[in-house]
Scaffold this motif. Structure first.
Motif, mmCIF file in Angstrom:
data_model
loop_
_atom_site.group_PDB
_atom_site.id
_atom_site.type_symbol
_atom_site.label_atom_id
_atom_site.label_comp_id
_atom_site.label_asym_id
_atom_site.label_seq_id
_atom_site.Cartn_x
_atom_site.Cartn_y
_atom_site.Cartn_z
ATOM 1 N N ASN A 208 -23.982 -27.361 -25.606
ATOM 2 C CA ASN A 208 -25.548 -27.297 -26.470
ATOM 3 C C ASN A 208 -26.889 -28.486 -26.710
ATOM 4 O O ASN A 208 -26.798 -29.208 -27.557
ATOM 5 N N TYR A 210 -29.714 -29.225 -26.404
ATOM 6 C CA TYR A 210 -31.091 -28.539 -26.268
ATOM 7 C C TYR A 210 -32.420 -29.124 -26.482
ATOM 8 O O TYR A 210 -33.567 -28.403 -26.153
ATOM 9 N N SER A 211 -32.820 -29.911 -26.853
ATOM 10 C CA SER A 211 -33.405 -30.891 -26.510
ATOM 11 C C SER A 211 -33.448 -32.475 -25.906
ATOM 12 O O SER A 211 -32.679 -32.950 -25.817
ATOM 13 N N GLN A 214 -32.192 -34.669 -28.926
ATOM 14 C CA GLN A 214 -30.236 -34.198 -29.156
ATOM 15 C C GLN A 214 -30.353 -34.948 -28.161
ATOM 16 O O GLN A 214 -28.537 -35.841 -28.263
ATOM 17 N N VAL A 229 -26.923 -30.869 -18.593
ATOM 18 C CA VAL A 229 -27.816 -29.353 -19.761
ATOM 19 C C VAL A 229 -27.867 -28.099 -19.096
ATOM 20 O O VAL A 229 -27.674 -27.750 -17.756
ATOM 21 N N ARG A 231 -28.117 -23.973 -20.833
ATOM 22 C CA ARG A 231 -28.441 -22.690 -21.070
ATOM 23 C C ARG A 231 -30.482 -23.170 -21.500
ATOM 24 O O ARG A 231 -31.605 -23.012 -21.460
ATOM 25 N N TRP A 232 -30.514 -24.589 -22.201
ATOM 26 C CA TRP A 232 -31.327 -24.779 -22.892
ATOM 27 C C TRP A 232 -32.318 -25.533 -21.633
ATOM 28 O O TRP A 232 -33.411 -25.743 -21.764
ATOM 29 N N ASN A 236 -36.611 -24.173 -21.356
ATOM 30 C CA ASN A 236 -36.733 -25.313 -21.045
ATOM 31 C C ASN A 236 -36.790 -26.247 -19.697
ATOM 32 O O ASN A 236 -36.299 -27.462 -19.960
ATOM 33 N N TYR A 291 -33.569 -17.603 -23.759
ATOM 34 C CA TYR A 291 -33.976 -18.861 -23.965
ATOM 35 C C TYR A 291 -35.244 -19.537 -24.461
ATOM 36 O O TYR A 291 -35.639 -19.877 -25.169
ATOM 37 N N ALA A 334 -37.532 -28.411 -29.654
ATOM 38 C CA ALA A 334 -36.067 -27.628 -29.173
ATOM 39 C C ALA A 334 -36.362 -26.552 -30.186
ATOM 40 O O ALA A 334 -37.734 -26.665 -30.995
ATOM 41 N N PRO A 335 -35.675 -25.140 -29.300
ATOM 42 C CA PRO A 335 -35.621 -24.141 -30.171
ATOM 43 C C PRO A 335 -35.434 -24.289 -31.967
ATOM 44 O O PRO A 335 -34.595 -24.040 -32.397
ATOM 45 N N SER A 337 -34.092 -22.677 -34.718
ATOM 46 C CA SER A 337 -32.849 -21.694 -35.273
ATOM 47 C C SER A 337 -33.403 -20.857 -36.540
ATOM 48 O O SER A 337 -34.346 -20.727 -36.672
#
Length: 339
Positions: A208, A210-211, A214, A229, A231-232, A236, A291, A334-335, A337
């Protein structure tokens, strides 16, 4: 046996970055796309399935033999048959690989029910034998492991960490969930921090991320040598460049949505595209757009409409509507939420 030196990183003074291996995603084409937007230090292939009748998958092998990104590529294997893991290791060592990575974290039931992938975490004694045989087969090549905290719980976690030390594993990528957790629920970064303290090799924190912000938080919390990293990076592909900017305390360069539209085009550009049925092309692109959409539209309209599209023309029209309408709009850092 002492640990082996890992390949050189892009930036010797910064923590490591790696693109997580993802089946049906991290092929040669995607590695090249990621490299265009800012390479990680290390790539890992999709897993080579290993069993009594297995042969090296030519499509996965191409991500090693035809890779012109300039970055080291680790060949990942998944299986539980020790003689066949050794045989496959020897076959892969004939190619320009950075090392061998053993998958001990795959949460797919069809894999772990065969005691491969995450299923190995239930059998420390077998892991001990596999590590010993593969370490011997690799000689002076790096031997890395990707794993989770355990199968259903963390009962074998510390035992397997001790095996990583015993067999001088060169790099550990640790996803902070159990196999049964799959990709749901919180990531236990505290146990990744425990692993960092316990093992003698560098640890990549995974799960997770995601950025860039993070990633920095997880590096601080865990003390890990770097981040992996998965999936994210699909949503991106600029994330590795952004992580490096954040590590240098530089402002993160905004990504215009027009560039995201160019990224989608780049994903589609392959010599084989005209020969692939339209339904398959649309389905493949939606895998990525699931995504991408989470950083484009906070209301979720893009995601919903994209999923409803039936043809490539319809899909591209929706992309144009959301990504080209306003040249000042940028991809979220960031995705969003709650979508």
């Amino acid at each position: 046996m002492p640990q082996v030196s890992l390949p050189r990183t892009l930036h010797l003074n910064l923590p490591l970055t790696a693109l997580a291996p993802m089946q049906d995603v991290t092929n040669l084409k995607f590695m090249k796309v990621i490299a265009h937007y800012g390479s990680p230090d290390y790539f890992f292939t999709e897993y080579f399935r290993v069993n009594e009748t297995s042969r090296l998958n030519p499509n996965i092998l191409a991500s090693i033999t035809e890779n012109d990104t300039g970055r080291p590529v680790f060949a990942q294997m998944i299986g539980e048959s020790i003689p066949d893991l050794v045989r496959t290791t020897q076959e892969l060592c004939r190619y320009n690989i950075a090392g061998i990575d053993l998958n001990m974290g795959c949460p797919a039931p069809r894999i772990y029910r065969k005691q491969a992938g995450g299923g190995l975490l239930k059998e420390p004694a077998k892991v001990d034998r596999i590590f010993g045989e593969l370490r011997q087969a690799l000689n002076d090549r790096p031997f890395t492991v990707k794993m989770r905290l355990g199968f259903e719980n963390t009962d074998t976690f510390y035992q397997i960490l001790d095996l990583i030390n015993r067999h001088s594993i060169d790099l550990l990528s640790l996803h902070g969930r159990t196999v049964v957790d799959r990709y749901h629920g919180p990531v236990n970064y505290d146990l990744i921090a425990e692993a960092v303290k316990r093992v003698n090799c560098p640890v990549l924190a995974n799960g997770n991320l995601y950025s860039a912000a993070q990633a920095l938080s997880v590096l601080y919390q865990t003390g890990a040598a770097g981040v992996m990293v998965g999936r994210w990076a699909i949503g991106n592909p600029w994330i590795f460049a952004q992580i490096r900017q954040a590590l240098r305390s530089e402002p993160i360069t905004p990504v215009p949505l027009t560039e995201v539209r160019n990224y989608i085009d780049r994903l589609c550009q392959t010599p084989q595209a005209p020969y692939i049925p339209e339904r398959a092309r649309v389905g493949y692109l939606k895998l990525f757009l699931n995504y991408i959409a989470l950083g484009v539209d906070s209301q979720g309209h893009f995601l919903r409409l994209m999923r409803q599209a039936q043809t490539q023309a319809e899909l591209f029209e929706i992309c144009d509507r959301f990504l080209l309408a306003d040249s000042t709009q940028t991809l979220a850092l960031a995705p969003y939420s709650g979508i």
